[in-house]
Scaffold this motif. Structure first.
Motif: not given
Ligand SMILES: [Cu+2]
Length: 328
Positions: A312, A314-315, A320
């Motif tokens: 991911c 973003l994370h 993640m």
């Molecule tokens: Cu995420």
């Protein structure tokens, strides 16, 4: 009699001086609070101001300590100001400490674990505190005139913060357990995040599990993996290869299935693809046009064998990540 009267006057005068002193010291009260909470592996994030609600006197200051690797801002907007993008500030940022009286907005840049920020509140009022990164992370600071009595002390807020932190961790666990028992939409299904929004009298808190449910899924060549985001507010991406500049939109190879899910085909381990934000629709609000449907699913078909790591975008820094292992 006259002497007694003088004494009485002296006492009155002294009392006035004393109460003025008390008011001056109340003026300088320092309060402490926390932004966010996380599990040791950083996968469980409580997106919350802890405690959720604080009562102080005009002139007091509050210092918030950031507690997570996930970013947050500490933001007081003006009454009718539209929410700005967190990267722009409101506009601009306060870096160290700020004074907020409701007339001019105040925001920190995105901040992480160990950073602190202090706000001084010179005038009475009820002020909404928000995080520009997380829509359902709100709180309130009640600023009283000096003549009003405050309902709580710092020890009460420390207890409130701890109890709200525990409650959010329980909620996080409940979401994980529920998701692990849920019937998946697809046989090769991976949950890309679960979470929930909860409320206190002072505002809303969010819990988000920043993990892929089957982060080492094994499939056969020709099969399709389906990721779905079951978090009501937090976006995620499924990104094979390097992070693109634009995280919001999908890469050009991505097509749309008849049900609105995004879809890519990955032929070889050198292929890259990016889902864009996979996110639930925003909440409805009375009097506004209804929100468009969310894009909550991403599918990837793997015609050939191999091991395909993804993240991911973003994370990934919070762990993640996952991989798809495709056998013959
Ligand atoms: Cu995420």
């Amino acid at each position: 009699m006259k002497k007694m009267k003088n004494q009485a006057l002296t006492i009155v005068a002294l009392t006035t001086v004393l109460s003025a002193l008390v008011l001056v010291s109340a003026d300088a009260t320092q309060w402490n609070a926390t932004v966010g909470a996380q599990s040791n592996d950083k996968g469980d994030q409580a997106l919350a101001f802890l405690p959720n609600e604080i009562w102080i006197h005009a002139g007091d200051r509050i210092t918030w300590t950031f507690a997570t690797d996930e970013i947050h801002t500490l933001t007081f907007l003006t009454a009718d100001q539209p929410r700005p993008f967190f990267g722009d500030g409101c506009p601009g940022f306060s870096m160290d400490r700020a004074t907020y009286d409701g007339s001019t907005c105040v925001t920190t840049p995105p901040m992480v674990k160990g950073q602190t920020f202090t706000v001084i509140f010179p005038v009475a009022g009820n002020f909404k505190l928000v995080c520009l990164v997380h829509e359902n992370m709100t709180s309130v600071v009640h600023v009283f005139d000096l003549a009003e009595t405050l309902p709580h002390d710092q020890a009460f807020y420390d207890k409130q913060a701890e109890s709200q932190r525990r409650e959010l961790q329980l909620l996080e666990n409940a979401h994980k357990v529920a998701a692990s028992h849920a019937l998946p939409n697809s046989r090769q299904g991976v949950t890309a995040g679960v979470g929930g929004v909860t409320a206190k009298a002072g505002g809303s808190n969010t819990v988000s599990v920043l993990r892929f449910s089957h982060d080492n899924i094994e499939i056969h060549a020709g099969q399709t993996v389906e990721w779905d985001n079951q978090d009501p507010v937090t976006p995620h991406t499924i990104t094979f290869g390097p992070e693109p500049e634009d995280l919001v939109d999908p890469s050009p190879d991505v097509t749309v299935d008849p049900d609105g899910a995004r879809h890519a085909i990955i032929d070889s381990t050198s292929d890259t693809t990016h889902s864009g934000f996979i996110i639930a629709a925003p909440q409805e609000r009375l009097g506004l046009p209804q929100a468009p449907l969310g894009v909550t699913r991403f599918r990837v078909t793997f015609p050939n064998a191999g091991t395909f790591p993804y993240q991911c975008a973003l994370h990934d820094d919070l762990g993640m990540t996952g991989q798809v292992i495709v056998g013959h």
